[in-house]
Design a protein around this motif. Structure first.
Motif, PDB file in Angstrom:
ATOM      1  N   PRO A 236     -32.648  22.494  14.037  1.00 56.84           N
ATOM      2  CA  PRO A 236     -32.523  21.088  13.641  1.00 56.84           C
ATOM      3  C   PRO A 236     -31.086  20.572  13.758  1.00 56.84           C
ATOM      4  O   PRO A 236     -30.877  19.415  14.124  1.00 56.84           O
ATOM      5  N   THR A 293     -42.415  21.210   7.025  1.00 58.01           N
ATOM      6  CA  THR A 293     -41.129  20.505   6.936  1.00 58.01           C
ATOM      7  C   THR A 293     -41.098  19.302   7.863  1.00 58.01           C
ATOM      8  O   THR A 293     -40.488  18.279   7.533  1.00 58.01           O
ATOM      9  N   LYS A 297     -39.528  14.846   7.634  1.00 58.03           N
ATOM     10  CA  LYS A 297     -38.313  14.409   8.319  1.00 58.03           C
ATOM     11  C   LYS A 297     -38.450  12.941   8.704  1.00 58.03           C
ATOM     12  O   LYS A 297     -39.405  12.567   9.386  1.00 58.03           O
ATOM     13  N   ASP A 299     -36.120  11.392  10.445  1.00 61.99           N
ATOM     14  CA  ASP A 299     -35.503  11.274  11.764  1.00 61.99           C
ATOM     15  C   ASP A 299     -36.501  11.754  12.811  1.00 61.99           C
ATOM     16  O   ASP A 299     -37.087  12.835  12.688  1.00 61.99           O
ATOM     17  N   GLY A 302     -35.579  14.993  14.186  1.00 66.44           N
ATOM     18  CA  GLY A 302     -35.744  16.026  13.167  1.00 66.44           C
ATOM     19  C   GLY A 302     -37.194  16.475  13.102  1.00 66.44           C
ATOM     20  O   GLY A 302     -37.502  17.672  13.034  1.00 66.44           O
ATOM     21  N   LEU A 303     -38.110  15.487  13.151  1.00 68.02           N
ATOM     22  CA  LEU A 303     -39.538  15.813  13.152  1.00 68.02           C
ATOM     23  C   LEU A 303     -39.873  16.686  14.349  1.00 68.02           C
ATOM     24  O   LEU A 303     -40.543  17.718  14.222  1.00 68.02           O
ATOM     25  N   TYR A 306     -38.514  20.347  13.949  1.00 67.16           N
ATOM     26  CA  TYR A 306     -39.329  21.233  13.121  1.00 67.16           C
ATOM     27  C   TYR A 306     -40.692  21.481  13.749  1.00 67.16           C
ATOM     28  O   TYR A 306     -41.270  22.555  13.614  1.00 67.16           O
TER      29      TYR A 306
END
Lengths: 939, 123
Positions: A236, A293, A297, A299, A302-303, A306
């Motif tokens: 990440p 997770t 997220k 972002d 970010g999604l 993960y």
């Protein structure tokens, strides 16, 4: 020549050659570097294609060159189905990423640097998948860590980019070291580093005692690279990279390198309980944790990060199941994940580009602004969620099926399918969030610009990837089955099991699991607000970056403390620590030494002359240390020591050394005198008596240890290896002066290195003295003015008369060097002395006007002569620097020997002359310039 | 004879090391020169002491000394010259850039202060 005998290394190495070209092309035109990168990738692809049919015919193409045969190391490449599949993924997705990046990078970003890094990374990845030799594979593996560091930190001005890159490098680099250790163990077990042998020795490896450590070390490399729990946290943070980099590295390539190793070493390592537990549990935890997770997220990247972690976990878990069909599913999912995830990253980049934000709480309702992109994103995200008619669905169904069969008979039978379904539920939920939150869900909140569709060509790569998702999902048997089949065969090293990529298998447990996941996933997503609140309230926030930085900081502080123990910014202290260690090591050596210190070799009788000279040298050395405050005096004393040393060489059968020492002595003293002119003439008295005592104790103990060591050696007999040189000097090297023949023939390569060092020293001094200005003292230490006549006529006349004679001596010494004491080194020094004395006596301007040779050129010619002599031997297909000789009959002179080694010796001669004269004349110029400065001030 | 040579090597080493540990550049360069003499002679005597047996092939020669250490030392002498030259020029450069010839680049005043501080720390 057949292309198939050498194309694989070209495929992998061409991007490395292309990288500087791409960087260079950016000087002319920003877009040119993108074109160069694309062109290089295309050429690599074209080079690969002629071999692409071989895996389908069941052949493994191996191209191997001997590298270090004594260590079993080959420079070897391998193309089988698995390598072909990965090479195609790397090259094709690479092409798309290059096209995308050309539009993504803004005017402020350096295109040249970006594409150069990208090409180097591509080459490293290709190197991994095409390597046949495991050590070579690890080298490329570490290269991907380095090049990905450069790519992630591409925006060097951003703190998070630098931190993310450092974290990625630290984690994956450390994993690479572990992998190297694991590979070495395996090579040791099998007796070869070649994959062909390693893959065939699975049973041998699994039954060996060292299997478990080797497995753990290799898995450390795999898990760090493929971001598996507990090493997942770097991925990440690596999202600080430009999005094309994420699309390439974190979907299709770098993180897949770990998975590739699982597939590659599957026949050698899998099939044990340890493999199942280690690989399976890491994969399972990573899959569930990543999917969970990802939902939280905000972002976009970010999604996706993960989600990538989760999907990598899924693939790892499949390899952990250890069945053949699971391997099929794993490799199938590698392809599918690469296509949908690369396109999703590209979409995230487009949204970021057009909206200036990736926060899903701000970016809403994009369907209205960019309908085309929205459709692409929805299809790709559905593939990620595993919706039917898309590629993700097929591999996910296979995965469910394997999860159900793998749990049979185990007491944890129910756990695997339940956990797998749980992961899938979150997977559906975050995919839904990607679609709904971004493209629907009202209007955008607080965006600085009005989003619109990106340039046409920026969408083309996404178009192509999404078409593939659809195509593979609808017609898998046509599009993907053949390459999948050969890749699986290569990974398993056995026949591919029967598999069917049908869209409809009837209503069975996997299908039911799929529908459960989709149903509950949708429910989870639409109730996300409650879940978010619960998540924020009840789960502690673990930021791996904080932890990582703490550890890193701790290590840095600790190492800093240790080095400050020894080095507090004082050279004197640091040097004394080094010397103290050396003395302690020698003392320890003496203590360990059980036999008597002195041997039985008969001692030589002493003669009075030697005794007198030796006493002089001892006194002179001590005086030099005592009188070092008076610099000129101590310099003269050093000269005395050097001269007596050369007399010692005469005495003890080393005429060559004596001549060398003598001429070096002259040059050194002139050099130090010239330098002393610019330095203080006195050293101030020292007040620190403790330090002086310490230094005296240290130097005396060092002197005593060296003396005893010399004595211990000199009183023992030994069997030298020099008999070979003595016997072969005349018949093999054509010269009777064995020392010279060793220098220019037997050990010519060493000499070549040494003259390179000398040339570098000369050039370095030239560089340092350029533009250096030092104030020259007006008078000497006793207040006398310098002589106003720097060039006394008697000296001028004498040196001019002697000059031809000195050169003649140099030539004589050079020519006889092969047979009698002499040679290039000594002749060079004598010639240098001859030239320098002209400079000294007549001044630099006078001499330079007559000697119109640039010493740089002389050095270059010397190095070239020495090198070419070696290369000629290669051209005649002998090893580098092989020499030959013959005898010529010359009138008057008579029989005369001509050896090719003389050309080499001529190179030595030229370098020595060039470097020595360059150094001294540059120093002389310095004093010349400051004298002139002074005179100008005077008048 | 061997003892004599060993003592010569030892004394040259000790003087060289003592000079290398001095605080000014010129004595350090002199020390390195002395130390390189010592190292060269040390390497040379690894071929043991021989008189009148130069390694020149000649049917009437009584024997040959070991030529290998000699070849090593010959290049070492020349390299040591290159190193000395480089160092002394480095010292000149340091003098020009820093205005003093202390190995740590300290000026005389700073050095006095450091010495005082050192004494204060000790007492």
């Amino acid at each position: 020549m057949d292309l198939l005998s050498f194309n694989l290394p070209l495929v992998a190495l061409l991007p490395f050659i292309g990288a500087p070209l791409a960087a260079y092309a950016a000087n002319f035109n920003r877009v040119a570097s993108a074109w160069t990168a694309g062109f290089v990738t295309l050429v690599s692809l074209l080079l690969l294609l002629p071999a692409a049919s071989l895996p389908f015919e069941g052949q493994t193409l191996i191209q191997s060159w001997s590298w270090l045969p004594s260590l079993g190391l080959d420079f070897a490449f391998r193309l089988d189905g698995l390598a072909l599949l990965f090479s195609l993924l790397i090259l094709l997705i690479g092409l798309l990423v290059i096209l995308y990046a050309r539009y993504y990078l803004s005017a402020g970003d350096s295109m040249g640097r970006f594409f150069a890094y990208l090409l180097m990374f591509m080459g490293s990845m290709l190197g991994i998948v095409l390597s046949e030799n495991l050590i070579q594979l690890v080298v490329f593996w570490e290269l991907t860590s380095l090049t990905s560091f450069l790519l992630i930190s591409y925006w060097q001005n951003q703190q998070d980019a630098r931190d993310g890159a450092r974290m990625a490098l630290a984690i994956t680099g450390a994993g690479g070291l572990a992998m190297l250790a694991g590979v070495l163990i395996i090579g040791n077990i099998v007796g070869s580093f070649n994959l062909t042998e390693v893959l065939a020795s699975g049973d041998l490896i699994r039954e060996h005692d060292a299997y478990l450590p080797a497995l753990v070390l290799i898995l450390l490399g795999v898990f760090t690279k493929s971001a598996q729990f507990p090493f997942h946290f770097w991925l990440p943070h690596a999202m600080a990279a430009p999005t094309p980099v994420s699309a390439y590295l974190h979907s299709a390539t770098m993180v897949k390198a770990g998975i590739f190793m699982l597939a590659r070493l599957y026949p050698a390592l899998s099939g044990t309980e340890a493999w199942g537990w280690l690989v399976g549990s890491a994969g399972m935890i990573t899959m569930v944790l990543g999917a969970y997770t990802a939902l939280f997220k905000h972002d976009l990247k970010g999604l996706l990060a993960y989600s990538t972690i989760s999907h990598l976990g899924l693939i790892t878990l499949l390899f952990g199941f250890g069945t053949k069909l699971a391997a099929v599913a794993a490799i199938f999912h590698i392809i599918n994940h690469a296509t949908f995830k690369a396109s999703l990253f590209m979409v995230a980049g487009i949204i970021d580009h057009e909206c200036g934000s990736r926060d899903m709480r701000k970016v809403n309702g994009m369907l209205k602004y960019m309908p085309h992109t929205a459709v692409l994103a929805m299809i790709a995200a559905s593939a990620m969620a595993g919706v039917p008619l898309l590629n993700g669905f097929l591999s996910k169904e296979m995965f469910f099926e394997q999860a159900v069969t793998a749990s049979g008979g185990n007491m944890l039978a129910w756990a695997i399918p339940v956990l797998v379904t749980l992961g899938a539920i979150f997977s559906v939920a975050y995919s839904l969030r990607f679609i709904h939150d971004v493209f629907f869900n009202g209007e955008p909140v607080g965006l600085t610009k009005t989003p619109h569709e990106p340039p046409r060509f920026m969408k083309i790569p996404v178009d192509i990837l999404v078409m593939l998702c659809l195509g593979v999902g609808i017609a898998p048997m046509i599009l993907v089955a053949p390459i999948l089949s050969v890749a699986v065969a290569a990974s398993l090293q056995s026949a591919t099991p029967e598999f069917s990529l049908a869209i409809w298998h009837g209503v069975n447990l996997p299908l039911i699991m799929s529908f459960i996941a989709m149903g509950i996933g949708a429910i989870v997503y639409f109730n996300r607000e409650k879940l978010f609140r619960w998540h924020d309230k009840n789960l502690p926030r673990v930021d791996a970056r904080v932890l990582f930085n703490m550890v890193l900081h701790g290590v840095l502080v600790a190492t800093g403390k240790v080095s400050r123990l020894f080095d507090r910014g004082s050279l004197q202290n640091a040097t004394s620590w080094v010397l103290l260690t050396a003395v302690a090591a020698v003392a320890y050596g003496y203590l360990q030494f059980s036999s008597p210190l002195l041997g039985n070799r008969a001692l030589m009788p002493m003669d009075w002359l030697t005794f007198a000279l030796a006493t002089t040298i001892i006194l002179a050395s001590v005086l030099c240390a005592v009188l070092h405050h008076r610099r000129l005096v101590s310099l003269i004393i050093v000269g005395v020591v050097g001269l007596i040393v050369s007399l010692g060489f005469v005495k003890f059968s080393a005429p060559d050394l004596a001549l060398t020492q003598l001429s070096v002595e002259v040059v050194t003293i002139v050099l130090l005198l010239l330098a002393l002119f610019f330095l203080p003439q006195h050293t101030p008295q020292e007040r620190n008596s403790r330090r002086m005592t310490r230094d005296i104790v240290l130097s005396v103990s060092a002197g005593v240890s060296v003396m005893l060591l010399a004595m211990a050696v000199m009183t023992r007999d030994y069997a030298p290896i020099s008999d070979f040189f003595i016997q072969n000097s005349k018949p093999g090297g054509g010269g009777t002066n064995v020392v010279n023949v060793i220098l220019v023939d037997f050990r010519g390569f060493d000499t070549l290195g040494e003259i390179v060092v000398l040339a570098l020293a000369g050039l370095g001094i030239f560089a340092m003295l350029k533009d250096l200005r030092l104030p020259a003292p007006l008078h000497d230490i006793e207040g006398r003015e310098w002589n106003h006549d720097p060039h006394p006529p008697i000296m001028q006349t004498l040196t001019r008369l002697l000059f031809p004679l000195m050169l003649l001596v140099a030539v004589f010494i050079f020519l006889r060097g092969h047979n009698l004491p002499g040679g290039g080194f000594i002749a060079g020094l004598i010639a240098a002395v001859a030239l320098i004395s002209q400079y000294l006596a007549n001044g630099i301007a006078w001499t330079n006007a007559r000697l119109k040779v640039d010493m740089h050129i002389v050095i270059a010619c010397g190095l070239a002569a020495a090198f070419l002599t070696g290369l000629v031997a290669i051209l005649l297909s002998y090893p580098f620097l092989t020499s030959t000789f013959t005898y010529l009959k010359w009138p008057v002179v008579g029989k005369f020997e001509v050896a090719s080694a003389m050309a080499f010796d001529l190179g030595v001669f030229l370098v020595v002359v060039g470097a020595t004269v360059l150094i001294l004349v540059e120093l002389g110029k310095l004093s010349h310039a400051s004298h002139r400065m002074q005179q100008q001030e005077h008048y | 004879m061997e003892w004599l040579i060993a003592i010569v090597i030892g004394v040259m080493t000790a003087s060289g090391i003592y000079l290398v540990l001095r605080a000014r550049t010129f004595p350090v360069v002199l020390g390195l020169t002395l130390l390189s003499y010592a190292v060269n002679v040390f390497l040379f005597v690894m071929g043991r002491l021989q008189i009148g047996q130069a390694a020149i092939i000649d049917p009437s020669a009584p024997g040959y000394t070991d030529p290998l250490p000699q070849a090593l030392v010959l290049t070492a002498i020349v390299i040591a010259f290159g190193m000395t030259a480089f160092l002394i020029v480095l010292a000149l450069k340091a003098r020009s850039e820093l205005g003093n010839d202390h190995v740590d680049g300290m000026s005389y005043v700073a050095e006095e202060e450091a010495a005082k501080q050192h004494k204060a720390e000790q007492s």
